[in-house]
Design a protein around this motif. Structure first.
Motif, PDB file in Angstrom:
ATOM      1  N   UNK A  54       0.864  -1.183   0.000  1.00  0.00           N
ATOM      2  CA  UNK A  54       0.000   0.000   0.000  1.00  0.00           C
ATOM      3  C   UNK A  54       0.901   1.234   0.000  1.00  0.00           C
ATOM      4  N   UNK A  55       1.388   1.629  -1.172  1.00  0.00           N
ATOM      5  CA  UNK A  55       2.471   2.629  -1.241  1.00  0.00           C
ATOM      6  C   UNK A  55       2.059   4.045  -0.866  1.00  0.00           C
ATOM      7  N   UNK A  64      11.108   5.314  -2.324  1.00  0.00           N
ATOM      8  CA  UNK A  64       9.842   4.750  -2.785  1.00  0.00           C
ATOM      9  C   UNK A  64      10.112   3.584  -3.731  1.00  0.00           C
ATOM     10  N   UNK A  65       9.256   2.575  -3.653  1.00  0.00           N
ATOM     11  CA  UNK A  65       9.408   1.352  -4.446  1.00  0.00           C
ATOM     12  C   UNK A  65       8.289   1.307  -5.471  1.00  0.00           C
ATOM     13  N   UNK A  66       8.648   1.478  -6.742  1.00  0.00           N
ATOM     14  CA  UNK A  66       7.666   1.495  -7.823  1.00  0.00           C
ATOM     15  C   UNK A  66       7.879   0.356  -8.817  1.00  0.00           C
ATOM     16  N   UNK A 106       1.011   4.399 -14.987  1.00  0.00           N
ATOM     17  CA  UNK A 106       1.944   5.525 -14.807  1.00  0.00           C
ATOM     18  C   UNK A 106       1.318   6.582 -13.910  1.00  0.00           C
ATOM     19  N   UNK A 107       0.026   6.836 -14.094  1.00  0.00           N
ATOM     20  CA  UNK A 107      -0.654   7.851 -13.301  1.00  0.00           C
ATOM     21  C   UNK A 107      -0.723   7.455 -11.833  1.00  0.00           C
ATOM     22  N   UNK A 108      -0.931   6.158 -11.562  1.00  0.00           N
ATOM     23  CA  UNK A 108      -0.962   5.665 -10.181  1.00  0.00           C
ATOM     24  C   UNK A 108       0.325   6.024  -9.460  1.00  0.00           C
ATOM     25  N   UNK A 127       0.833   9.882  -9.116  1.00  0.00           N
ATOM     26  CA  UNK A 127      -0.019  10.398  -8.031  1.00  0.00           C
ATOM     27  C   UNK A 127       0.573  10.059  -6.674  1.00  0.00           C
ATOM     28  N   UNK A 128       1.159   8.864  -6.560  1.00  0.00           N
ATOM     29  CA  UNK A 128       1.801   8.469  -5.310  1.00  0.00           C
ATOM     30  C   UNK A 128       2.958   9.408  -4.985  1.00  0.00           C
ATOM     31  N   UNK A 129       3.806   9.659  -5.971  1.00  0.00           N
ATOM     32  CA  UNK A 129       4.948  10.553  -5.763  1.00  0.00           C
ATOM     33  C   UNK A 129       4.489  11.949  -5.362  1.00  0.00           C
ATOM     34  N   UNK A 130       3.491  12.458  -6.067  1.00  0.00           N
ATOM     35  CA  UNK A 130       3.019  13.813  -5.778  1.00  0.00           C
ATOM     36  C   UNK A 130       2.365  13.897  -4.407  1.00  0.00           C
TER      37      UNK A 130
END
Length: 522
Positions: free
Chosen positions: A110-111, A142-144, A182-184, A187-190
């Motif tokens: 759950x990033x 962060x792990x993407x 990519x958007x997921x 959005x996580x980074x932002x």
């Protein structure tokens, strides 16, 4: 229908309730309901305009083992000790929630949700605010590139999120060719940057973010972060074991972890030559010369004991494009017994290597405890139960089964004792005070001399050997020069100029481990 913050909710799939893959907070573990969060209710009170990247002195921190309590609040209470030494940035190991109470964080599922064992979202914000109050930037690892093995319901909710044709060493590969994927992650980074006011991110193992759409993802992520009106500089760092300079050449990413520097130092001081140390153990001092002159060591050339070439030329990059370290969570924790470098080599030599890290022009990163000469191990630990826990336990033992000296000695990664043994101690011993004074002296020199010179722009660098285990380096910048002499176990040639600002360790002719660095303005 509106619902207030604190309301639990779930997603219904084929009659089952699962957590939101973009959950900002969990009611409890990764299998239970998610909870609505209103990030706008936190009352930020500390003004912060950030720091430029060339001022970064990074401190890598695992929140769960940084203090006895293992919480954001407990960690925040000790940040003044780091700032006082001259550290300017924190890099927090992943906090996105994973299964269980303890772990490194790289098996998150759950990033978007901070791990509850560390505290609440507001606790993390208070940690960031305290860091900013002390002048410390905060970057989050962060792990993407994959999800962990327990609680990743996104596989069931959106199987198209993954690429059936690829697999990472840690799980299913992610399909970055899909815009929604990519958007997921963007959005996580932002979210972490905007809602928690972070100063940047470190992207884990980008060499596993490949395939169609991956290049576009890196471009879109950087564009989105750089496009924020944050009122402070925002920084992006990658881990890329390929030694590829492209992301940094584009200017879209600031720096990459540079394991080459670590490997040269480690083999020079320990004599180890197994695994990925093989090519660096042939001539570690020669490799260290390359690292100080060019940044990376392996740049696509043929290397002894390496079957295939790795990397591409990197010497055109600025020194700030490389994050150097003599210890990291990987290099310590992936050892069977989690030994720190100071437990593997002559502490006098390790201190000189640490001083080298802190004063030379590349971005230095300190692994937590290194600043006080910590001897506590940093072991691999997790908190899985049942069959998965047994698999992790068995896999860890089998990983080191061929090393006879480790037979029966590999700590159980699932045992609470393994986690507890990895926690830092904060005793005020003479040895700890000595290491802190070394850290303080080196970072004072860096702040007064190295950092301003780096900011002026590099013009040239020359590195030469002055003995079998000794070297001399000169970096020429627009505003002046840095001259460094280093002995790594053999007496080399030292020259000093009394009119130049100087920091020196053990420069008597008989000292086998020694360092001297001088700064001179033009």
């Amino acid at each position: 229908m509106e619902a207030p913050a604190g309301t639990p909710y779930s997603i219904h799939v084929d009659g089952d309730r699962i957590p939101d893959p973009a959950s900002r907070l969990q009611h409890d573990d990764v299998h239970g309901p998610s909870v609505l969060v209103d990030h706008d209710t936190y009352a930020w009170g500390v003004p912060w305009t950030g720091r430029p990247w060339h001022e970064a002195v990074i401190y890598e921190m695992h929140v769960g083992t940084f203090t006895a309590e293992g919480t954001f609040a407990a960690a925040a209470a000790k940040l003044d000790r780091l700032a006082e030494l001259g550290i300017t940035a924190l890099e927090i190991m992943p906090v996105g929630q994973w299964s269980g109470r303890r772990g490194w964080g790289y098996d998150g599922v759950l990033p978007f949700a901070p791990h509850p064992a560390y505290g609440t979202p507001d606790d993390f914000k208070a940690f960031v605010e305290r860091a900013h109050e002390l002048g410390l930037m905060v970057l989050l690892d962060v792990v993407m590139n994959h999800f962990g093995p327990d609680g990743a319901y996104i596989h069931r909710l959106a199987p198209e999120f993954f690429d059936d044709d690829r697999h990472t060493p840690w799980g299913a590969a992610i399909n970055f060719n899909r815009e929604a994927v990519r958007r997921f992650w963007i959005d996580c980074a932002l979210m972490w940057i905007e809602d928690y006011r972070l100063d940047g991110l470190r992207l884990d193992a980008v060499h596993q973010i490949t395939g169609p759409g991956s290049d576009r993802f890196f471009d879109e992520l950087s564009h989105a972060v750089r496009g924020l009106d944050a009122g402070r500089p925002l920084h992006l760092v990658v881990e890329d074991e390929r030694n590829e300079p492209g992301l940094r050449e584009s200017g879209k990413y600031d720096a990459s972890w540079n394991d080459d520097f670590h490997h040269a130092v480690h083999t020079a001081l320990t004599g180890e030559s197994g695994g990925y140390y093989a090519s660096f153990a042939v001539d570690p001092i020669g490799d260290l010369c390359l690292a100080l002159e060019r940044g990376h060591i392996e740049e696509g050339q043929d290397r002894p004991r390496r079957k295939s070439a790795r990397g591409a030329p990197s010497s055109h990059l600025a020194p700030t494009a490389f994050v150097n370290a003599t210890q990291t969570h990987d290099q310590v924790g992936n050892r069977a017994l989690g030994e720190r470098l100071v437990s593997l080599a002559d502490p006098a030599a390790v201190e000189i290597a640490f001083a080298l890290l802190l004063v030379c022009p590349y971005i230095p990163m300190i692994f937590m405890g290194e600043e006080q000469g910590a001897r506590t191990p940093f072991l691999f630990f997790a908190d899985y139960g049942g069959e998965l826990g047994e698999m992790v336990r068995k896999g860890r033992a089998e990983e080191f089964a061929e090393i006879a000296a480790l037979a029966g000695k590999v700590p159980d990664p699932i045992a609470l004792e393994t986690f507890e043994a990895s926690k830092l101690t904060w005793g005020d011993t003479p040895d700890a005070r000595h290491w802190r004074e070394t850290t303080r002296a080196c970072l004072a020199f860096r702040a007064e001399h190295t950092t301003p010179l780096v900011a002026s722009g590099r013009e040239d660098v020359k590195v030469s050997r002055t003995g079998d285990r000794a070297l001399y380096a000169r970096w020429t910048f627009a505003a002046g020069t840095l001259d460094l002499y280093l002995n790594f176990g053999g007496v080399g040639r030292f020259e000093t100029r009394p009119d130049a600002p100087q920091l020196a360790f053990n420069v008597l002719e008989t000292d086998p481990y020694a360092l001297s660095i001088e700064a001179r303005a033009k």
